[in-house]
Design a protein around this motif. Structure first.
Motif, PDB file in Angstrom:
ATOM      1  N   UNK A 151      65.404  34.909  90.345  1.00  0.00           N
ATOM      2  CA  UNK A 151      63.999  34.651  90.011  1.00  0.00           C
ATOM      3  C   UNK A 151      62.995  35.417  90.872  1.00  0.00           C
ATOM      4  N   UNK A 152      63.412  35.789  92.101  1.00  0.00           N
ATOM      5  CA  UNK A 152      62.456  36.519  92.952  1.00  0.00           C
ATOM      6  C   UNK A 152      62.729  38.027  92.957  1.00  0.00           C
ATOM      7  N   UNK A 195      62.387  41.772  91.723  1.00  0.00           N
ATOM      8  CA  UNK A 195      61.341  42.496  90.990  1.00  0.00           C
ATOM      9  C   UNK A 195      61.956  43.349  89.881  1.00  0.00           C
ATOM     10  N   UNK A 247      55.944  49.099  97.998  1.00  0.00           N
ATOM     11  CA  UNK A 247      56.404  47.771  97.602  1.00  0.00           C
ATOM     12  C   UNK A 247      55.292  46.758  97.432  1.00  0.00           C
ATOM     13  N   UNK A 294      57.072  47.136  91.168  1.00  0.00           N
ATOM     14  CA  UNK A 294      57.331  46.340  92.376  1.00  0.00           C
ATOM     15  C   UNK A 294      56.537  45.042  92.359  1.00  0.00           C
ATOM     16  N   UNK A 295      55.518  44.953  91.492  1.00  0.00           N
ATOM     17  CA  UNK A 295      54.705  43.741  91.408  1.00  0.00           C
ATOM     18  C   UNK A 295      54.958  42.977  90.110  1.00  0.00           C
ATOM     19  N   UNK A 296      56.091  43.249  89.480  1.00  0.00           N
ATOM     20  CA  UNK A 296      56.487  42.534  88.271  1.00  0.00           C
ATOM     21  C   UNK A 296      57.847  41.906  88.578  1.00  0.00           C
ATOM     22  N   UNK A 297      58.027  40.647  88.207  1.00  0.00           N
ATOM     23  CA  UNK A 297      59.350  40.046  88.373  1.00  0.00           C
ATOM     24  C   UNK A 297      60.262  40.527  87.235  1.00  0.00           C
ATOM     25  N   UNK A 318      62.276  38.821  85.696  1.00  0.00           N
ATOM     26  CA  UNK A 318      62.263  37.773  84.678  1.00  0.00           C
ATOM     27  C   UNK A 318      61.116  37.928  83.694  1.00  0.00           C
ATOM     28  N   UNK A 319      60.042  38.581  84.145  1.00  0.00           N
ATOM     29  CA  UNK A 319      58.864  38.726  83.277  1.00  0.00           C
ATOM     30  C   UNK A 319      59.068  39.730  82.145  1.00  0.00           C
TER      31      UNK A 319
END
Lengths: 158, 286
Positions: free
Chosen positions: A21-22, A24, A43, A62-65, A67-68
């Motif tokens: 989940x964490x 990227x 990052x 780097x700022x998108x998970x 999971x998204x």
């Protein structure tokens, strides 16, 4: 941590992966899927080396998970050329020597592709603003700007 | 850590309210992920609100605009009706970060991150924008300036989510504007900023005004006295000078490496003048 199952489309191909989940999107692309074109620079969304296009929007991966990315469309540098046929932007970066070490180049190319898709005839100022989220420490920016201008002209004529 | 993507605001609120450890709302993530990577926050639960119906849309209603909490700032600039009605709000949102960041960041995130230097907040405060807050006890609508209470702190209770920003329908002869001072041309944090929203009468006299200053105090300042200077006048040089003086005096800034107190006070006045003149012009005043 329970894994997240993700079903997405990357460069036109249906892709499924399991990520933390964490984790990227950048980590998923590079470490799970072997798509190492996007680079981790800062990052923290400042340098643009990890740029990808997510549902038609330029983002720092780097700022998108990871999971998204569920149900979304991801475009990376690996999808830019068609076989051996370079994208006009890639060709013009070569011709204008708009790269040296190459770390920033995939991010610049993706950002420039997004820019030209939304504004096919950008002014020099619009190119500089459009690429302001991408940092390069080798060439300086003039060659990059000229390469994008030249590519824009070629793509308009195509 | 758990990642969930609820489909309703009720589910999102419920999960946040019952979370035992630290929980975080994920819309654009341009602040959250940076804070996670920096070790400033280690959420046990991340609630991605982008799949909730209506949170990713801008709706034009009879009362004005409703901007969902998950609408990226880039989308604000692509909405012609919003841009025409609230150009100051849109230009503030479009100053945040790079194209990459604008593709992700949201005005609600900017508001709830509660930085005194947030670009979109002075413009929203000047616009008289409202925040729709959903929580365990139902929904409430509050002024945006009631959300941040200090750097990094908000008035939101556990389980509460700002689900949308409301902007009123514009009366005729109205205009707003936002500007910030930064030492470079783009991609920087406001050293000081100003947002102004004006409504004029038929003769071009200002009949309503809101003036907000950013990076000038722990939270965005709504400067009532500055509005009083403008109301009943046209922004001639004398009025603008008084406006500048009032705004400089209202500041309670800090000294830091990006600007001294003295510098911020001076620039707050200069910006307020310029922004008021632009808002006046946009309102159709001459």
């Amino acid at each position: 941590m329970a894994g997240v199952a993700v079903s997405t489309t990357i460069n036109g191909d249906h892709v499924e992966y399991l990520c933390q989940p964490d984790e990227t999107l950048l980590e998923v692309l590079r470490d799970r899927l072997g798509l190492t074109g996007a680079k981790e620079g800062c990052g923290t969304g400042d340098c643009g080396a990890c740029s990808v296009i997510l549902d038609n929007r330029l983002v720092c991966s780097c700022l998108v998970l990871g999971a998204e990315a569920e149900g979304r469309q991801v475009e990376t540098i690996e999808g830019m050329a068609h076989g051996d046929q370079l994208h006009p932007l890639q060709q013009k970066f070569l011709e204008h020597a708009a790269l040296q070490c190459g770390i920033c180049t995939p991010g610049f190319l993706i950002a420039a592709k997004d820019l030209l898709a939304k504004n096919p005839s950008p002014t020099e100022e619009e190119i500089r603003f459009g690429l302001a989220g991408n940092l390069c420490r080798c060439t300086g920016y003039d060659k990059i700007v000229r390469a994008v201008q030249d590519a824009a002209n070629v793509m308009k004529g195509a | 850590m758990r990642y969930i993507r609820p489909l309703s605001i009720e589910d999102a609120v419920g999960e946040l309210a019952k979370a035992v450890g630290p929980a975080a709302i994920l819309a654009g993530g341009s602040d959250l992920l940076v804070r996670m990577k920096g070790g400033f926050i280690e959420p046990e639960l991340i609630v991605d609100i982008k799949a909730i119906n209506g949170l990713s849309d801008i709706q034009e209603t009879a009362d004005g605009f409703r901007i969902g909490a998950a609408v990226p700032c880039a989308v604000l600039g692509e909405n012609a009706a919003l841009k025409k009605a609230w150009p100051g709000v849109v230009e503030a949102a479009k100053l945040i970060g790079s194209k990459q960041v604008q593709g992700r960041c949201t005005i609600v995130g900017n508001l709830c991150n509660a930085s005194p230097a947030a670009d979109s907040v002075p413009a929203l405060v000047a616009a008289g924008a409202k925040a729709v807050v959903a929580g365990p006890n139902g929904k409430r609508t509050i002024a945006v300036e009631a959300v941040p209470t200090g750097p990094g702190r908000t008035s939101l209770a556990k389980g509460e989510i700002v689900e949308a920003i409301l902007l009123d329908k514009r009366p005729p002869h109205a205009g707003d504007a936002y500007q910030r001072f930064i030492p470079r041309t783009e991609m920087d944090i406001a050293v000081v900023s100003a947002g102004v929203n004006l409504t004029l009468d038929e003769a071009g006299i200002i009949k309503a005004a809101r003036v907000a200053l950013g990076a000038a105090a722990p939270t965005v300042l709504l400067v009532e006295e500055a509005a009083q200077v403008l109301v009943g006048s046209k922004p001639d040089e004398q009025t603008l000078e008084r406006l500048a003086k009032v705004c400089s005096g209202a500041c309670r800034p800090i000294d830091d490496k990006r600007g001294t107190i003295e510098f911020r006070r001076k620039v707050a006045g200069v910006l307020a003048k310029r922004v008021a003149a632009t808002a006046y012009e946009r309102a159709g005043g001459k």
